[in-house]
Design a protein around this motif. Structure first.
Motif, mmCIF file in Angstrom:
data_model
loop_
_atom_site.group_PDB
_atom_site.id
_atom_site.type_symbol
_atom_site.label_atom_id
_atom_site.label_comp_id
_atom_site.label_asym_id
_atom_site.label_seq_id
_atom_site.Cartn_x
_atom_site.Cartn_y
_atom_site.Cartn_z
ATOM 1 N N HIS A 155 0.832 -1.200 0.000
ATOM 2 C CA HIS A 155 0.000 0.000 0.000
ATOM 3 C C HIS A 155 0.870 1.255 0.000
ATOM 4 C CE1 HIS A 155 -3.427 2.572 0.777
ATOM 5 N NE2 HIS A 155 -2.849 3.051 1.848
ATOM 6 N N ARG A 156 1.922 1.227 0.790
ATOM 7 C CA ARG A 156 2.822 2.385 0.835
ATOM 8 C C ARG A 156 3.531 2.585 -0.494
ATOM 9 N NH1 ARG A 156 5.504 1.353 6.852
ATOM 10 N NH2 ARG A 156 3.726 2.140 8.072
ATOM 11 N N GLU A 157 3.938 1.488 -1.130
ATOM 12 C CA GLU A 157 4.595 1.597 -2.438
ATOM 13 C C GLU A 157 3.644 2.178 -3.475
ATOM 14 O OE1 GLU A 157 6.143 -2.156 -3.570
ATOM 15 O OE2 GLU A 157 7.629 -2.248 -1.959
ATOM 16 N N ALA A 158 2.379 1.757 -3.407
ATOM 17 C CA ALA A 158 1.388 2.273 -4.352
ATOM 18 C C ALA A 158 1.170 3.763 -4.147
ATOM 19 C CB ALA A 158 0.067 1.523 -4.179
ATOM 20 N N GLN A 159 1.146 4.173 -2.886
ATOM 21 C CA GLN A 159 0.991 5.600 -2.597
ATOM 22 C C GLN A 159 2.198 6.389 -3.094
ATOM 23 O OE1 GLN A 159 0.199 5.560 1.689
ATOM 24 N NE2 GLN A 159 -1.907 6.212 1.264
ATOM 25 N N ALA A 164 4.155 5.622 -5.545
ATOM 26 C CA ALA A 164 4.218 5.627 -7.011
ATOM 27 C C ALA A 164 3.166 6.536 -7.634
ATOM 28 C CB ALA A 164 4.040 4.201 -7.544
ATOM 29 N N ALA A 165 2.104 6.833 -6.910
ATOM 30 C CA ALA A 165 1.036 7.674 -7.457
ATOM 31 C C ALA A 165 1.512 9.123 -7.558
ATOM 32 C CB ALA A 165 -0.199 7.579 -6.567
ATOM 33 N N PRO A 166 1.086 9.866 -8.614
ATOM 34 C CA PRO A 166 1.479 11.280 -8.735
ATOM 35 C C PRO A 166 0.939 12.084 -7.566
ATOM 36 C CG PRO A 166 -0.176 10.677 -10.384
ATOM 37 C CD PRO A 166 0.229 9.425 -9.702
ATOM 38 N N ARG A 167 1.823 12.880 -6.982
ATOM 39 C CA ARG A 167 1.439 13.664 -5.818
ATOM 40 C C ARG A 167 1.121 15.093 -6.225
ATOM 41 N NH1 ARG A 167 5.625 12.772 -1.017
ATOM 42 N NH2 ARG A 167 3.919 13.853 0.050
#
Length: 231
Positions: free
Chosen positions: A182-186, A188-191
């Motif tokens: 979940h942390r990796e997905a967050q 990787a998502a554009p901030r």
């Protein structure tokens, strides 16, 4: 079906002399039985076929005793026993009459070692269910026919506790892996940073003002044109 192979292997036991011939005959029985149990553990065998196997194995349980005990050492084969209730009960009765030292070797030593290498929570759950059945499965003592002696129960409970700890450890590992994913997905998502958000809002507001000013300018031109025409 594995039943013919098992029967052929069992038929060789009486004629096998002591020593290497007997050892080879017993190994052939164990190999045939374990292949059958492995198939039932890993494949959805139709109920009718499974009942046929259960009747045959339970009827020949005495001849299969050594192979059945060896099967108890392998976590991967325990699910099959749960689908063969008569064979499981016959194995429990044979185990109750077996020497405590041998039971401890099969259950506390060999099975526990296999539990430590098992990486499947489902398989470990089957191990605990099987051990519970060997302990009587909550049935009254008078309904058991033969109860496991105290040393045998100790071996089964030791292995059951080992399986429960291993299952809990795998569950904890899975939760840690889920959190990490979940942390990796967050990450990787554009901030979208607060400053970028503010700039975008300001740009949108400025564009809206430009459109309003442009519209007002056109309205003014039409108004002037009407005045000129009226004059």
């Amino acid at each position: 079906s594995h039943l013919p192979t098992i029967k052929d292997a069992v038929a060789l036991l009486p004629g096998a002399a002591e020593g290497e011939a007997l050892t080879a005959a017993r190994a052939a029985v164990a190999e045939a039985l374990h292949a059958c149990l492995h198939e039932i553990s890993t494949r959805d065998v139709p109920p009718d076929e499974r009942r046929q196997v259960d009747v045959a194995l339970s009827a020949d349980a005495s001849s299969l005793k050594g192979a059945l005990f060896k099967a108890l050492k392998s976590c991967a084969l325990h699910r099959a026993f749960l689908g063969l209730p008569a064979t499981l009960e016959a194995t429990r009765l044979l185990l109750a009459a077996a020497p405590a030292k041998g039971v401890a070797t099969y259950i506390e030593t060999d099975l526990c070692a296999d539990i430590d290498t098992c990486r499947s929570r489902q398989t470990l759950g089957s191990v605990r269910q099987l051990l519970d059945a060997l302990l009587g499965g909550g049935r009254l003592k008078k309904d058991l026919g033969a109860d496991l002696p105290p040393p045998h129960k100790k071996s089964c409970r030791t292995a059951a506790n080992r399986a429960l700890r291993a299952e809990s450890a795998l569950e904890a590992e899975e939760r840690v892996a889920q959190v990490a994913a979940h942390r990796e997905a967050q990450a990787a998502a554009p901030r979208v940073y607060e400053m970028e958000t503010d700039v975008r809002l300001e740009d949108a507001e400025a564009e809206e003002r430009r459109r309003e000013a442009h519209g007002a300018g056109i309205d003014a031109l039409f108004a002037r044109a009407k005045l000129s025409n009226a004059a």
